[in-house]
Write an enzyme that holds these catalytic residues in place. Structure first.
Site, PDB file in Angstrom:
ATOM      1  N   ASP A 113       0.771  -1.072   0.068  1.00 10.24           N
ATOM      2  CA  ASP A 113       0.180  -0.204  -0.019  1.00 10.24           C
ATOM      3  C   ASP A 113       1.006   1.189  -0.039  1.00 10.24           C
ATOM      4  O   ASP A 113       0.375   2.335   0.697  1.00 10.24           O
ATOM      5  CB  ASP A 113      -1.101   0.217   1.219  1.00 10.24           C
ATOM      6  CG  ASP A 113      -2.009  -1.412   1.227  1.00 10.24           C
ATOM      7  OD1 ASP A 113      -2.212  -1.608   0.083  1.00 10.24           O
ATOM      8  OD2 ASP A 113      -1.987  -2.026   2.173  1.00 10.24           O
ATOM      9  N   HIS A 141      -4.156  -2.102  -6.466  1.00 15.90           N
ATOM     10  CA  HIS A 141      -3.492  -1.050  -6.951  1.00 15.90           C
ATOM     11  C   HIS A 141      -4.442   0.149  -7.285  1.00 15.90           C
ATOM     12  O   HIS A 141      -5.317  -0.134  -7.763  1.00 15.90           O
ATOM     13  CB  HIS A 141      -2.804  -1.453  -8.212  1.00 15.90           C
ATOM     14  CG  HIS A 141      -1.700  -2.474  -8.079  1.00 15.90           C
ATOM     15  ND1 HIS A 141      -1.501  -3.437  -8.764  1.00 15.90           N
ATOM     16  CD2 HIS A 141      -1.089  -2.869  -6.721  1.00 15.90           C
ATOM     17  CE1 HIS A 141      -0.662  -4.313  -8.242  1.00 15.90           C
ATOM     18  NE2 HIS A 141      -0.365  -3.712  -6.894  1.00 15.90           N
TER      19      HIS A 141
HETATM   20  P1  IMP Z   1      -3.464 -12.823   2.453  1.00 21.59           P
HETATM   21  O1  IMP Z   1      -2.518 -12.318   1.519  1.00 21.59           O
HETATM   22  O2  IMP Z   1      -4.839 -12.521   2.014  1.00 21.59           O
HETATM   23  O3  IMP Z   1      -3.451 -14.398   3.009  1.00 21.59           O
HETATM   24  O4  IMP Z   1      -3.363 -11.738   3.913  1.00 21.59           O
HETATM   25  C1  IMP Z   1      -2.484 -11.935   4.768  1.00 21.59           C
HETATM   26  C2  IMP Z   1      -1.977 -10.669   5.374  1.00 21.59           C
HETATM   27  O5  IMP Z   1      -1.305  -9.679   4.151  1.00 21.59           O
HETATM   28  C3  IMP Z   1      -3.028 -10.027   5.744  1.00 21.59           C
HETATM   29  O6  IMP Z   1      -2.728  -9.286   7.223  1.00 21.59           O
HETATM   30  C4  IMP Z   1      -3.457  -8.963   4.934  1.00 21.59           C
HETATM   31  O7  IMP Z   1      -3.972  -7.653   5.207  1.00 21.59           O
HETATM   32  C5  IMP Z   1      -1.778  -8.668   4.353  1.00 21.59           C
HETATM   33  N1  IMP Z   1      -2.089  -8.229   2.763  1.00 21.59           N
HETATM   34  C6  IMP Z   1      -2.066  -9.073   1.899  1.00 21.59           C
HETATM   35  N2  IMP Z   1      -1.928  -8.256   0.542  1.00 21.59           N
HETATM   36  C7  IMP Z   1      -2.054  -7.086   0.831  1.00 21.59           C
HETATM   37  C8  IMP Z   1      -1.963  -6.018   0.200  1.00 21.59           C
HETATM   38  O8  IMP Z   1      -1.899  -6.063  -1.000  1.00 21.59           O
HETATM   39  N3  IMP Z   1      -1.616  -4.698   0.874  1.00 21.59           N
HETATM   40  C9  IMP Z   1      -1.616  -4.665   2.410  1.00 21.59           C
HETATM   41  N4  IMP Z   1      -1.571  -5.863   3.083  1.00 21.59           N
HETATM   42  C10 IMP Z   1      -1.816  -6.985   2.402  1.00 21.59           C
HETATM   43 MG    MG Z   2      -2.721  -2.422  -1.679  1.00 24.03          MG
END
Ligand code: IMP
Ligand code: MG
Length: 331
Positions: A15, A43
């Protein structure tokens, strides 16, 4: 023949504006590729005052640059088709976006498991990403070549100038994060870009998307919910519009941790450190960061940015340039 590969990654928690950087840089490349993650990523790209939100398609698509979703990614086929439709209906040509035959497929069962077992416990995005990678490594998964039509499958040689777009960030990396299991299930660092099939010697520049403060969506012992009650940090989140693109959750906001940042810059091999959202901290008009485990306060953004730059310059041997960005549209 590959000429070189440049990579855009994130040295925080995702982010930090990789999409914005990739879309702007992409004009000078022949291919823009994703090498990890899935539609857990979001994005936001602003072009000519218009905001676009994507999850899967490499951000070079906004400038008509061919895209590749690599073997290290996980693909939700329905979400992918919807995104292609969304782009098309907004007048963006996505006919040059391909999926690597070895990319793994997220099934309904993966999404169900993620929602039931991990969404609450780990704060995942509920997109089925962890369960999909789990099947990949169990060697029971389904690959794109098993189900996608031939015309969507990548079958060209890698050539010319390539731009890799990481998803998530350094401190969510499954190997580097200090807070496992509060991580994502893939490798988010630039070295993972080689998984699309090129030698590491081709890597030229590594651009890192950063913010002069930190945000975290999802569970993390270093980002307790109590941060949401801090009035100054809440204001920072409001000014920065810190809501998840994917989950719409309010991100937890904290001051920049310079010790962690230096480590991430050095291990990732960052050559260009790009701080996005400097306008946000300027508007907040409170300037703090953690360094050597203590919270320091500055009189002005000028003072704080000089401090950051001096430290990066002295502690990060690979960094050639530190860049400050004050607009969502340009670097
Ligand atoms: P997952 O990737 O959905 O399994 O989530 C695992 C962790 O990564 C969680 O804390 C999500 O909030 C974080 N996360 C996954 N993708 C993103 C992203 O694109 N931006 C910020 N946090 C992410
Ligand atoms: Mg993001």
């Amino acid at each position: 023949m590959i000429e070189f590969v440049d990579i855009v990654n994130d040295c925080q928690f995702g982010d930090c504006g990789k999409g914005k950087i990739v879309s702007q840089l992409s004009k000078d490349y022949d291919l823009c590729f994703r090498f990890n993650g899935s539609n857990n990523a979001g994005h936001t790209v602003v072009i000519n005052n218009k905001q676009y939100k994507t999850n899967l398609v490499p951000s070079g698509v906004f400038h008509n640059i061919p895209g590749l979703i690599g073997p290290g990614c996980a693909l939700n086929v329905e979400a992918f088709y919807q995104e292609l439709e969304y782009l098309k209906s907004n007048g963006i040509d996505a006919s040059n976006v391909f999926v690597h035959p070895h990319c793994h497929i997220i099934t309904d069962e993966h999404i169900k498991r993620d929602k039931e077992e991990f969404a609450k416990k780990l704060g995942t995005t509920s997109k089925g990403v962890g369960p999909c990678y789990s099947d990949k490594y169990l060697r029971t998964g389904l690959q794109a070549k098993n189900i996608l039509p031939k015309e969507l499958l990548w079958n060209q040689e890698l050539k010319g100038k390539l731009l890799g777009e990481a998803a998530q960030g350094y401190w969510l990396d499954i190997d580097q994060s200090i807070n496992y299991p509060y991580v994502t299930s893939s490798n988010t660092l630039p070295y993972a870009a080689c998984s699309i099939g090129f030698a590491p010697q081709y890597i030229r520049r590594i651009f890192s998307a950063l913010k002069p403060y930190e945000t975290r969506s999802g569970e993390d012992p270093d980002f307790p919910d109590s941060l949401l009650n801090d009035p100054v940090l809440s204001r920072l989140g409001d000014i920065g519009k810190e809501y998840g693109t994917v989950t719409k959750r309010r991100r937890k906001t904290n001051w920049l941790n310079l010790d962690n940042l230096i480590k991430a810059i050095n291990v990732s091999g960052t050559t260009h450190a790009i701080f996005n959202k400097c306008d946000v901290i300027q508007e907040l008009n409170v300037f703090k960061l953690f360094h050597n485990d203590s919270l320091q306060e500055f009189e002005s953004w000028a003072d704080m940015s000089i401090y950051i730059k001096q430290l990066i310059t002295s502690a990060c041997p690979f960094v050639q340039e530190v860049i400050w960005s004050y607009s969502p549209e340009t670097i």
